[in-house]
Scaffold this motif. Structure first.
Motif, PDB file in Angstrom:
ATOM      1  N   UNK A 191       0.760  -1.187   0.078  1.00 25.61           N
ATOM      2  CA  UNK A 191      -0.024   0.088   0.041  1.00 25.61           C
ATOM      3  C   UNK A 191       0.988   1.279   0.115  1.00 25.61           C
ATOM      4  N   UNK A 192       0.672   2.110  -0.950  1.00 24.94           N
ATOM      5  CA  UNK A 192       1.638   3.388  -1.010  1.00 24.94           C
ATOM      6  C   UNK A 192       1.458   4.311   0.173  1.00 24.94           C
ATOM      7  N   UNK A 193       2.314   5.023   0.337  1.00 22.16           N
ATOM      8  CA  UNK A 193       2.184   6.136   1.721  1.00 22.16           C
ATOM      9  C   UNK A 193       2.046   7.681   1.198  1.00 22.16           C
ATOM     10  N   UNK A 243      -3.728   6.896   5.247  1.00 27.60           N
ATOM     11  CA  UNK A 243      -2.840   7.681   5.920  1.00 27.60           C
ATOM     12  C   UNK A 243      -2.422   7.922   7.183  1.00 27.60           C
ATOM     13  N   UNK A 244      -3.569   8.083   8.073  1.00 26.79           N
ATOM     14  CA  UNK A 244      -3.811   8.571   9.418  1.00 26.79           C
ATOM     15  C   UNK A 244      -3.665   7.387  10.116  1.00 26.79           C
ATOM     16  N   UNK A 245      -4.445   6.333   9.788  1.00 27.31           N
ATOM     17  CA  UNK A 245      -4.578   5.014  10.745  1.00 27.31           C
ATOM     18  C   UNK A 245      -3.540   4.044  10.533  1.00 27.31           C
ATOM     19  N   UNK A 246      -3.115   3.815   9.273  1.00 26.35           N
ATOM     20  CA  UNK A 246      -2.094   2.718   8.996  1.00 26.35           C
ATOM     21  C   UNK A 246      -0.537   3.229   8.986  1.00 26.35           C
ATOM     22  N   UNK A 247      -0.273   4.591   8.808  1.00 26.03           N
ATOM     23  CA  UNK A 247       0.817   5.110   8.691  1.00 26.03           C
ATOM     24  C   UNK A 247       0.987   6.355   9.623  1.00 26.03           C
ATOM     25  N   UNK A 248       0.091   6.854  10.482  1.00 27.83           N
ATOM     26  CA  UNK A 248       0.416   7.648  11.603  1.00 27.83           C
ATOM     27  C   UNK A 248       0.483   9.197  10.868  1.00 27.83           C
ATOM     28  N   UNK A 249      -0.059   9.530   9.785  1.00 28.04           N
ATOM     29  CA  UNK A 249       0.084  10.945   9.498  1.00 28.04           C
ATOM     30  C   UNK A 249      -0.981  11.604   9.840  1.00 28.04           C
ATOM     31  N   UNK A 250      -0.808  13.064  10.143  1.00 31.62           N
ATOM     32  CA  UNK A 250      -1.671  13.925  10.903  1.00 31.62           C
ATOM     33  C   UNK A 250      -2.853  14.421   9.955  1.00 31.62           C
ATOM     34  N   UNK A 308      -1.596  21.057  17.127  1.00 31.26           N
ATOM     35  CA  UNK A 308      -0.695  20.353  16.279  1.00 31.26           C
ATOM     36  C   UNK A 308      -0.853  18.815  17.364  1.00 31.26           C
ATOM     37  N   UNK A 309      -0.664  19.237  18.702  1.00 29.93           N
ATOM     38  CA  UNK A 309      -0.736  17.909  19.499  1.00 29.93           C
ATOM     39  C   UNK A 309      -1.832  17.077  19.314  1.00 29.93           C
ATOM     40  N   UNK A 310      -2.915  17.405  18.936  1.00 29.76           N
ATOM     41  CA  UNK A 310      -4.435  16.768  18.799  1.00 29.76           C
ATOM     42  C   UNK A 310      -4.561  16.067  17.421  1.00 29.76           C
ATOM     43  N   UNK A 311      -3.772  16.487  16.357  1.00 32.69           N
ATOM     44  CA  UNK A 311      -4.208  16.604  15.140  1.00 32.69           C
ATOM     45  C   UNK A 311      -3.910  14.896  14.732  1.00 32.69           C
ATOM     46  N   UNK A 312      -3.264  14.240  15.231  1.00 37.34           N
ATOM     47  CA  UNK A 312      -3.084  12.589  14.769  1.00 37.34           C
ATOM     48  C   UNK A 312      -4.377  11.942  15.191  1.00 37.34           C
ATOM     49  N   UNK A 313      -5.165  12.235  16.087  1.00 39.70           N
ATOM     50  CA  UNK A 313      -6.032  11.338  16.762  1.00 39.70           C
ATOM     51  C   UNK A 313      -7.438  12.432  16.634  1.00 39.70           C
ATOM     52  N   UNK A 314      -7.328  13.599  16.342  1.00 42.95           N
ATOM     53  CA  UNK A 314      -8.606  14.268  16.014  1.00 42.95           C
ATOM     54  C   UNK A 314      -9.798  13.526  15.306  1.00 42.95           C
TER      55      UNK A 314
END
Length: 211
Positions: free
Chosen positions: A104-106, A126-133, A169-175
């Motif tokens: 799967x491309x990132x 991108x968010x869930x598999x690869x941790x991008x915000x 920013x500190x919340x963007x990954x899980x928002x």
């Protein structure tokens, strides 16, 4: 809504659920990609029921491609739009094998070039598999963002752009997960459960319920 309110909102959501996760069941990026694609205009529950039978039999681009469209349909026929989804999934598997070594491309560009994968699906992967915000705006997030006034917008693109600007920013990954779960279980469409809401005093929705 001011910055201080947003910080407090996401602080409370984080305190209640420090490590939010998708309700789609998966064990690797490919399984997640297929599950998200299948979830368009369908519930996570219906997708999970189907993939629990599919993935033990086929959970790689090679094995799903080997099923063929008709074979795949037998596993996903309980999901809405299963005919077009089966066609897209088989072609997607072929492209992954031909162009990406079965991986799967990132990048957003490569993901959105795959059949059946739009911006929302790409954002989820991108968010869930690869941790991008990234923030994938679905109906729940669109509703919560507008109703609370966290990030109002006329369409999903406007809401996404505004969320990316205003979520600290500190919340963007899980928002993404906090907002979707809040919309799914508390800030529901017909009658929000304001009485059970941990951010009711911060929310700027005027027609609050007493429940």
């Amino acid at each position: 809504m001011n910055k201080e309110k947003r910080i407090e909102i996401f602080s409370r959501l984080k305190a209640e659920n420090p490590h939010p996760e998708t309700e789609l069941e998966y064990s690797n990026p490919f399984e997640l990609l297929i599950a998200v694609l299948l979830s368009a205009q369908a519930t996570d529950v219906s997708v999970n029921k189907a993939t629990r039978k599919l993935y033990p039999v086929a959970n790689t681009p090679e094995t799903i491609r080997a099923l063929g469209e008709e074979g795949l349909k037998q596993y996903i026929k309980t999901i809405g739009l299963f005919n077009s989804k089966a066609k897209n999934v088989i072609r997607l598997c072929e492209i992954l094998l031909e162009q990406h070594g079965g991986e799967v491309p990132q990048t957003r560009e490569a993901l959105e070039a795959l059949p059946g994968v739009g911006r929302k699906t790409a954002n989820v992967v991108l968010n869930t598999a690869f941790g991008q915000p990234t923030i994938a705006v679905d109906t729940h997030i669109f509703r919560v963002s507008n109703r609370t006034k966290i990030a109002p917008g006329k369409n999903v693109d406007e809401v996404e752009q505004r969320l990316m600007r205003v979520v600290p920013k500190e919340f963007q990954l899980d928002a993404h997960h906090w907002l979707i779960l809040h919309g799914r279980y508390v800030c529901v469409a017909r009658k929000p459960k304001c009485g059970a809401c941990i951010i009711e005093d911060l929310c700027e929705f005027k027609q609050k319920t007493s429940d």
